[in-house]
Design a protein around this motif. Sequence first.
Motif, short mmCIF file in Angstrom:
data_model
loop_
_atom_site.label_atom_id
_atom_site.label_comp_id
_atom_site.label_asym_id
_atom_site.label_seq_id
_atom_site.Cartn_x
_atom_site.Cartn_y
_atom_site.Cartn_z
N LEU A 60 25.64 44.68 56.00
CA LEU A 60 26.87 44.97 56.73
C LEU A 60 28.11 44.37 56.06
CD1 LEU A 60 25.43 44.49 60.33
CD2 LEU A 60 25.80 46.63 59.12
N CYS A 61 27.97 44.12 54.76
CA CYS A 61 29.10 43.60 53.97
C CYS A 61 30.20 44.64 53.86
CB CYS A 61 28.64 43.33 52.54
SG CYS A 61 27.80 41.79 52.33
N PRO A 62 31.42 44.23 53.52
CA PRO A 62 32.44 45.23 53.20
C PRO A 62 32.01 46.01 51.97
CG PRO A 62 33.35 42.98 53.12
CD PRO A 62 31.90 42.85 53.39
N PRO A 63 32.67 47.18 51.72
CA PRO A 63 32.30 47.99 50.56
C PRO A 63 32.35 47.18 49.27
CG PRO A 63 33.90 49.14 51.93
CD PRO A 63 33.74 47.79 52.52
N ASP A 64 31.47 47.55 48.35
CA ASP A 64 31.31 46.81 47.10
C ASP A 64 32.41 47.21 46.10
OD1 ASP A 64 30.30 45.22 45.14
OD2 ASP A 64 28.41 46.29 44.90
N MET A 65 33.65 46.83 46.43
CA MET A 65 34.79 47.16 45.55
C MET A 65 35.63 45.91 45.35
SD MET A 65 36.00 50.79 47.15
CE MET A 65 36.44 49.99 48.66
N GLY A 66 36.48 45.95 44.35
CA GLY A 66 37.35 44.80 44.08
C GLY A 66 36.55 43.65 43.48
N GLN B 174 48.50 27.25 41.88
CA GLN B 174 47.21 27.91 42.15
C GLN B 174 47.38 29.09 43.09
OE1 GLN B 174 44.75 27.33 45.09
NE2 GLN B 174 45.21 25.22 45.68
N LYS B 175 46.57 30.11 42.86
CA LYS B 175 46.83 31.40 43.50
C LYS B 175 45.90 31.75 44.65
CE LYS B 175 49.07 33.72 39.66
NZ LYS B 175 48.54 34.01 38.34
N ILE B 176 45.00 30.83 44.99
CA ILE B 176 44.08 31.17 46.09
C ILE B 176 44.80 30.86 47.40
CG2 ILE B 176 41.64 31.03 46.81
CD1 ILE B 176 41.75 31.35 43.82
N GLN B 177 45.91 31.52 47.62
CA GLN B 177 46.73 31.27 48.81
C GLN B 177 46.71 32.51 49.70
OE1 GLN B 177 48.27 28.39 49.42
NE2 GLN B 177 48.17 27.31 47.48
N GLN B 178 47.35 32.40 50.82
CA GLN B 178 47.39 33.53 51.76
C GLN B 178 46.01 34.13 51.98
OE1 GLN B 178 50.49 34.76 49.51
NE2 GLN B 178 51.75 33.46 50.80
N THR B 179 45.09 33.24 52.26
CA THR B 179 43.74 33.70 52.53
C THR B 179 43.64 34.03 54.01
OG1 THR B 179 43.19 31.92 51.04
CG2 THR B 179 41.37 33.13 51.94
N GLU B 180 43.06 35.18 54.31
CA GLU B 180 42.96 35.58 55.70
C GLU B 180 41.55 35.98 56.05
OE1 GLU B 180 45.43 38.63 57.59
OE2 GLU B 180 47.04 37.81 56.30
N PHE B 181 41.10 35.59 57.21
CA PHE B 181 39.78 36.00 57.67
C PHE B 181 39.71 37.52 57.77
CE2 PHE B 181 36.91 37.15 61.17
CZ PHE B 181 35.74 36.64 60.66
N MET B 182 38.69 38.11 57.15
CA MET B 182 38.51 39.56 57.20
C MET B 182 37.48 39.95 58.24
SD MET B 182 38.02 40.92 53.33
CE MET B 182 37.45 42.56 53.71
N MET B 183 36.26 39.44 58.03
CA MET B 183 35.15 39.82 58.90
C MET B 183 33.94 38.91 58.69
SD MET B 183 33.53 43.09 56.90
CE MET B 183 31.91 42.86 57.61
N SER B 184 33.06 38.93 59.68
CA SER B 184 31.77 38.26 59.56
C SER B 184 30.69 39.32 59.52
CB SER B 184 31.51 37.39 60.79
OG SER B 184 32.34 36.27 60.78
N ILE C 274 27.82 35.58 57.38
CA ILE C 274 28.48 35.60 56.08
C ILE C 274 29.94 35.92 56.39
CG2 ILE C 274 28.51 36.70 53.81
CD1 ILE C 274 25.69 37.95 54.84
N ASN C 275 30.85 35.04 56.00
CA ASN C 275 32.26 35.24 56.34
C ASN C 275 33.05 35.70 55.12
OD1 ASN C 275 32.18 34.45 59.13
ND2 ASN C 275 31.82 32.37 58.40
N PHE C 276 33.83 36.74 55.32
CA PHE C 276 34.65 37.29 54.25
C PHE C 276 36.12 37.00 54.51
CE2 PHE C 276 31.54 39.73 51.89
CZ PHE C 276 30.50 39.82 52.79
N PHE C 277 36.80 36.55 53.47
CA PHE C 277 38.24 36.30 53.57
C PHE C 277 38.94 37.11 52.49
CE2 PHE C 277 35.91 32.56 54.93
CZ PHE C 277 36.47 32.29 56.17
N SER C 278 40.06 37.71 52.85
CA SER C 278 40.84 38.44 51.85
C SER C 278 41.85 37.48 51.25
CB SER C 278 41.54 39.63 52.48
OG SER C 278 42.43 39.17 53.48
N ILE C 279 42.23 37.72 50.01
CA ILE C 279 43.20 36.87 49.33
C ILE C 279 44.47 37.67 49.08
CG2 ILE C 279 43.65 35.47 47.29
CD1 ILE C 279 40.63 35.00 47.16
N GLY C 280 45.53 37.26 49.75
CA GLY C 280 46.81 37.95 49.63
C GLY C 280 46.66 39.43 49.95
N ASP C 281 47.42 40.25 49.21
CA ASP C 281 47.40 41.69 49.47
C ASP C 281 46.51 42.40 48.48
OD1 ASP C 281 48.54 42.70 51.63
OD2 ASP C 281 50.58 42.81 50.82
#
Length: 197
Positions: free
Chosen positions: A17-23, A1-11, A62-69
């Motif tokens: 005040l969300c991150p840009p609507d991309m990806g 499973q690929k939901i690894q290397q998850t890192e806290f981005m921002m709250s 609202i917590n945002f986490f990035s997944i890998g790179d």
Amino acid sequence: QKIQQTEFMMSAPTFRLCPPDMGLEVAFAGRSNAGKSSAINALTNQRQLARSSKTPGRTQMINFFSIGDTDRRLVDLPGYGYAAVPLEMKKEWQVELEEYLVSRSSLAGLVLMTDIRHPLKFFDEQMLHWANDGELPVHILLTKADKLKYGASKNALLETRKRLKKLGLNCTIQLFSALRKEGLDELAGIMGNWYEY
Ligand code: GDP
């Protein structure tokens, strides 16, 4: 499973005040205590990635986490269902939440957690209707499946499916137990499709 290397981005305190609507992002939602933090932590294999805020009425982030790179994100939406939150705040919040579910372009899917012993409460259904209106794919986790015996959990799954059909709601659904780490592959598979892995 690929939901690894998850890192806290921002709250973010609000959707403005969300991150840009991309990806691509996948959002996790559910009533407080439904088992959302446990599910996220089991999925990402990190013990304390998501911390549930147990203070009734407190504004949650609202917590945002990035997944890998990648430009893929996991979004932990505040748990709902506390009656102590002031009504006006609730209304404002609901307008924003609906807007997010319906209009956020990068939002590829919603994972909705609901306790298998009392699934689909009023606001869960509200969320499902908004998501359906926005043609947002939804996957439901019947959480804490270990609390029921095998037969009873299968029965709850069938009954909830029936109810969704009756409500005209189109979504996938599965049994889940963070405690027993059951249902993780199925969930990761659905999310993998949404993330276009
Ligand atoms: P949240 O408020 O939705 O983030 O819920 P939590 O993840 O904090 O879980 C709420 C409570 O349910 C906690 O006491 C957890 O230990 C319990 N819980 C969560 N997942 C499970 C599960 O799969 N099985 C059982 N038996 N209890 C669970």
